[in-house]
Design a protein around this motif. Structure first.
Motif, PDB file in Angstrom:
ATOM      1  N   MET A 102      39.630  54.179  50.155  1.00 49.25           N
ATOM      2  CA  MET A 102      39.997  53.359  49.022  1.00 49.25           C
ATOM      3  C   MET A 102      39.887  51.877  49.379  1.00 49.25           C
ATOM      4  N   ALA A 103      39.806  51.076  48.366  1.00 49.73           N
ATOM      5  CA  ALA A 103      39.629  49.632  48.540  1.00 49.73           C
ATOM      6  C   ALA A 103      40.970  48.951  48.799  1.00 49.73           C
ATOM      7  N   ASP A 104      40.944  47.978  49.702  1.00 47.56           N
ATOM      8  CA  ASP A 104      42.149  47.182  49.906  1.00 47.56           C
ATOM      9  C   ASP A 104      42.171  46.059  48.866  1.00 47.56           C
ATOM     10  N   LEU A 105      43.237  45.265  48.874  1.00 48.99           N
ATOM     11  CA  LEU A 105      43.433  44.244  47.846  1.00 48.99           C
ATOM     12  C   LEU A 105      42.325  43.196  47.853  1.00 48.99           C
ATOM     13  N   GLU A 106      41.894  42.756  49.025  1.00 47.55           N
ATOM     14  CA  GLU A 106      40.842  41.737  49.098  1.00 47.55           C
ATOM     15  C   GLU A 106      39.513  42.261  48.570  1.00 47.55           C
ATOM     16  N   GLN A 107      39.172  43.500  48.895  1.00 47.62           N
ATOM     17  CA  GLN A 107      37.941  44.107  48.374  1.00 47.62           C
ATOM     18  C   GLN A 107      38.004  44.208  46.853  1.00 47.62           C
ATOM     19  N   ALA A 108      39.155  44.611  46.344  1.00 50.15           N
ATOM     20  CA  ALA A 108      39.323  44.750  44.899  1.00 50.15           C
ATOM     21  C   ALA A 108      39.217  43.400  44.200  1.00 50.15           C
ATOM     22  N   ARG A 109      39.791  42.364  44.796  1.00 47.01           N
ATOM     23  CA  ARG A 109      39.687  41.025  44.202  1.00 47.01           C
ATOM     24  C   ARG A 109      38.239  40.548  44.149  1.00 47.01           C
ATOM     25  N   ALA A 110      37.499  40.799  45.210  1.00 51.14           N
ATOM     26  CA  ALA A 110      36.085  40.399  45.243  1.00 51.14           C
ATOM     27  C   ALA A 110      35.283  41.179  44.203  1.00 51.14           C
ATOM     28  N   ALA A 111      35.558  42.473  44.075  1.00 52.10           N
ATOM     29  CA  ALA A 111      34.862  43.297  43.083  1.00 52.10           C
ATOM     30  C   ALA A 111      35.201  42.845  41.669  1.00 52.10           C
ATOM     31  N   LYS A 112      36.455  42.484  41.435  1.00 53.29           N
ATOM     32  CA  LYS A 112      36.875  41.999  40.119  1.00 53.29           C
ATOM     33  C   LYS A 112      36.123  40.722  39.757  1.00 53.29           C
ATOM     34  N   ALA A 113      36.025  39.798  40.696  1.00 52.24           N
ATOM     35  CA  ALA A 113      35.313  38.541  40.443  1.00 52.24           C
ATOM     36  C   ALA A 113      33.840  38.806  40.141  1.00 52.24           C
ATOM     37  N   ARG A 114      33.228  39.699  40.897  1.00 51.60           N
ATOM     38  CA  ARG A 114      31.810  40.017  40.666  1.00 51.60           C
ATOM     39  C   ARG A 114      31.617  40.671  39.294  1.00 51.60           C
ATOM     40  N   LEU A 115      32.466  41.643  38.967  1.00 53.08           N
ATOM     41  CA  LEU A 115      32.344  42.315  37.678  1.00 53.08           C
ATOM     42  C   LEU A 115      32.585  41.348  36.530  1.00 53.08           C
ATOM     43  N   ARG A 116      33.561  40.464  36.674  1.00 59.64           N
ATOM     44  CA  ARG A 116      33.845  39.477  35.628  1.00 59.64           C
ATOM     45  C   ARG A 116      32.607  38.623  35.352  1.00 59.64           C
ATOM     46  N   SER A 117      31.928  38.191  36.409  1.00 61.77           N
ATOM     47  CA  SER A 117      30.736  37.359  36.217  1.00 61.77           C
ATOM     48  C   SER A 117      29.586  38.153  35.605  1.00 61.77           C
ATOM     49  N   GLU A 118      29.501  39.441  35.917  1.00 63.76           N
ATOM     50  CA  GLU A 118      28.454  40.287  35.340  1.00 63.76           C
ATOM     51  C   GLU A 118      28.694  40.594  33.867  1.00 63.76           C
ATOM     52  N   LEU A 119      29.946  40.576  33.440  1.00 60.21           N
ATOM     53  CA  LEU A 119      30.283  40.955  32.064  1.00 60.21           C
ATOM     54  C   LEU A 119      30.484  39.764  31.123  1.00 60.21           C
ATOM     55  N   VAL A 120      30.132  38.562  31.577  1.00 62.31           N
ATOM     56  CA  VAL A 120      30.251  37.379  30.716  1.00 62.31           C
ATOM     57  C   VAL A 120      29.436  37.616  29.445  1.00 62.31           C
ATOM     58  N   GLY A 121      30.059  37.398  28.305  1.00 57.78           N
ATOM     59  CA  GLY A 121      29.386  37.570  27.022  1.00 57.78           C
ATOM     60  C   GLY A 121      29.371  38.999  26.517  1.00 57.78           C
ATOM     61  N   HIS A 122      29.938  39.912  27.264  1.00 53.32           N
ATOM     62  CA  HIS A 122      29.996  41.317  26.861  1.00 53.32           C
ATOM     63  C   HIS A 122      31.114  41.471  25.845  1.00 53.32           C
ATOM     64  N   HIS A 123      30.808  41.903  24.644  1.00 54.96           N
ATOM     65  CA  HIS A 123      31.797  41.996  23.575  1.00 54.96           C
ATOM     66  C   HIS A 123      32.665  43.240  23.738  1.00 54.96           C
ATOM     67  N   GLY A 124      33.876  43.155  23.289  1.00 57.00           N
ATOM     68  CA  GLY A 124      34.783  44.294  23.302  1.00 57.00           C
ATOM     69  C   GLY A 124      35.706  44.354  24.500  1.00 57.00           C
ATOM     70  N   ILE A 125      35.535  43.440  25.459  1.00 55.26           N
ATOM     71  CA  ILE A 125      36.403  43.438  26.634  1.00 55.26           C
ATOM     72  C   ILE A 125      37.621  42.568  26.351  1.00 55.26           C
ATOM     73  N   CYS A 126      38.798  43.155  26.515  1.00 55.04           N
ATOM     74  CA  CYS A 126      40.049  42.431  26.280  1.00 55.04           C
ATOM     75  C   CYS A 126      40.614  41.833  27.559  1.00 55.04           C
ATOM     76  N   GLY A 127      40.249  42.406  28.696  1.00 51.82           N
ATOM     77  CA  GLY A 127      40.771  41.892  29.954  1.00 51.82           C
ATOM     78  C   GLY A 127      40.224  42.642  31.147  1.00 51.82           C
ATOM     79  N   ILE A 128      40.297  42.001  32.302  1.00 51.65           N
ATOM     80  CA  ILE A 128      39.879  42.602  33.564  1.00 51.65           C
ATOM     81  C   ILE A 128      40.975  42.308  34.574  1.00 51.65           C
ATOM     82  N   GLY A 129      41.452  43.344  35.236  1.00 49.77           N
ATOM     83  CA  GLY A 129      42.527  43.170  36.203  1.00 49.77           C
ATOM     84  C   GLY A 129      42.423  44.169  37.331  1.00 49.77           C
TER      85      GLY A 129
END
Length: 71
Positions: free
Chosen positions: A1-28
């Motif tokens: 499983m992913a540790d907190l730092e890995q998860a934070r990095a993945a969240k940042a990457r996914l957030r940048s990939e989903l810019v402009g994607h409609h229907g997303i209310c939040g990423i956490g």
């Protein structure tokens, strides 16, 4: 499983990939068993083109409905 730092990095990457994607209310982040996952909150179940993981960190999808401000 992913540790907190890995998860934070993945969240940042996914957030940048989903810019402009409609229907997303939040990423956490959410705890799962022995680690963390990225949680994507959607307004409706119509969005199913999201990845199942990002850099080995699982992605969990939750349909939460439209989010509106309280008055």
């Amino acid at each position: 499983m992913a540790d907190l730092e890995q998860a934070r990095a993945a969240k940042a990457r996914l957030r940048s990939e989903l810019v402009g994607h409609h229907g997303i209310c939040g990423i956490g982040l959410v705890r799962v068993r022995q680690g963390y996952a990225v949680r994507v909150s959607l307004a409706s179940a119509d969005d199913d083109d999201l990845p199942t993981d990002v850099d080995g960190v699982p992605v969990r999808v939750a349909v939460v409905g439209a989010i509106t401000p309280q008055q």
